[in-house]
Motif scaffolding. Structure first.
Motif, short mmCIF file in Angstrom:
data_model
loop_
_atom_site.label_atom_id
_atom_site.label_comp_id
_atom_site.label_asym_id
_atom_site.label_seq_id
_atom_site.Cartn_x
_atom_site.Cartn_y
_atom_site.Cartn_z
N HIS A 57 -1.38 3.93 0.80
CA HIS A 57 -0.63 5.13 1.19
C HIS A 57 -0.90 5.47 2.66
O HIS A 57 0.04 5.77 3.42
N LEU A 58 -2.14 5.39 3.09
CA LEU A 58 -2.48 5.69 4.48
C LEU A 58 -1.88 4.67 5.44
O LEU A 58 -1.43 5.02 6.54
N VAL A 59 -1.84 3.40 5.05
CA VAL A 59 -1.22 2.37 5.89
C VAL A 59 0.28 2.64 6.00
O VAL A 59 0.86 2.54 7.09
N ARG A 60 0.93 2.99 4.89
CA ARG A 60 2.36 3.30 4.93
C ARG A 60 2.65 4.51 5.81
O ARG A 60 3.74 4.62 6.37
N GLN A 61 1.68 5.41 5.95
CA GLN A 61 1.85 6.57 6.82
C GLN A 61 1.53 6.24 8.28
O GLN A 61 1.56 7.12 9.13
N GLY A 62 1.22 4.98 8.54
CA GLY A 62 1.03 4.54 9.92
C GLY A 62 -0.41 4.40 10.36
O GLY A 62 -0.67 4.13 11.54
N ASP A 63 -1.36 4.55 9.48
CA ASP A 63 -2.77 4.43 9.85
C ASP A 63 -3.21 2.98 9.65
O ASP A 63 -3.63 2.57 8.57
N GLU A 64 -3.10 2.20 10.71
CA GLU A 64 -3.42 0.76 10.66
C GLU A 64 -4.91 0.51 10.42
O GLU A 64 -5.29 -0.58 10.00
N HIS A 65 -5.71 1.50 10.67
CA HIS A 65 -7.16 1.44 10.47
C HIS A 65 -7.51 1.03 9.03
O HIS A 65 -8.54 0.40 8.79
N TYR A 66 -6.65 1.35 8.09
CA TYR A 66 -6.94 1.08 6.68
C TYR A 66 -6.49 -0.29 6.21
O TYR A 66 -6.71 -0.65 5.05
N ARG A 67 -5.89 -1.10 7.09
CA ARG A 67 -5.49 -2.46 6.70
C ARG A 67 -6.71 -3.30 6.34
O ARG A 67 -6.73 -3.98 5.31
#
Length: 157
Positions: A70-80
């Motif tokens: 969910h965080l990656v879909r919101q644009g937070d690449e840090h969680y990849r």
């Protein structure tokens, strides 16, 4: 604002989870074996603790994986990268909860049925090997857990 709240919840859950299973594995279980006079009783209690920890690990790693997605879909690449760490932790938890621990429980139950401890049974060697595999999985999961908390609490650049 919602994303910051999600990140904080993610960090809180991951920190509590990793802290709890490291505490059980490196503090509670050694104290059990050093405090209880009967190693068989200590082993049974430790097995139940590790089984519960493994089931919780399956649930929480899957839940945190959904949150990380969910965080990656919101644009937070840090969680990849965090998703890969969680995948490793999920694999460790699934392997422990559904393969290693039930197998060890079966060997222990067979020995108890015969009135023996598992160390006295004919399955002692395989139980010892499974115990070694289980310990290695726990160590890998602990290192991955520390990496998870480290990355989850790091400020995204």
């Amino acid at each position: 604002m919602q994303q910051i709240r999600s990140q904080r919840i993610f960090s809180l859950i991951s920190g509590l989870w990793v802290g709890s299973f490291i505490t059980i594995g490196f503090l509670v279980v050694p104290v059990l074996f050093s405090s209880l006079g009967d190693r068989q009783v200590a082993g049974l209690v430790a097995a139940n603790l590790f089984k519960t920890t493994a089931y919780i690990g399956v649930a929480l790693s899957a839940f945190l994986m959904v949150m990380a997605n969910h965080l990656v879909r919101q644009g937070d690449e840090h969680y990849r990268i965090i998703r890969w760490i969680l995948l490793g932790m999920l694999a460790c938890a699934v392997g422990a909860a559904f393969i290693i621990i039930p197998w060890m429980d079966s060997l222990r139950d067979q020995a108890l049925y015969l009135g023996l401890s598992v160390r006295e049974s004919t399955n002692a060697a395989i139980f010892a090997r499974l115990h070694g595999v289980s310990s290695a999985i726990f160590m890998i999961q602990s290192v991955l857990g520390l990496a998870l908390v480290w990355r989850a609490t790091k400020n995204a650049d």
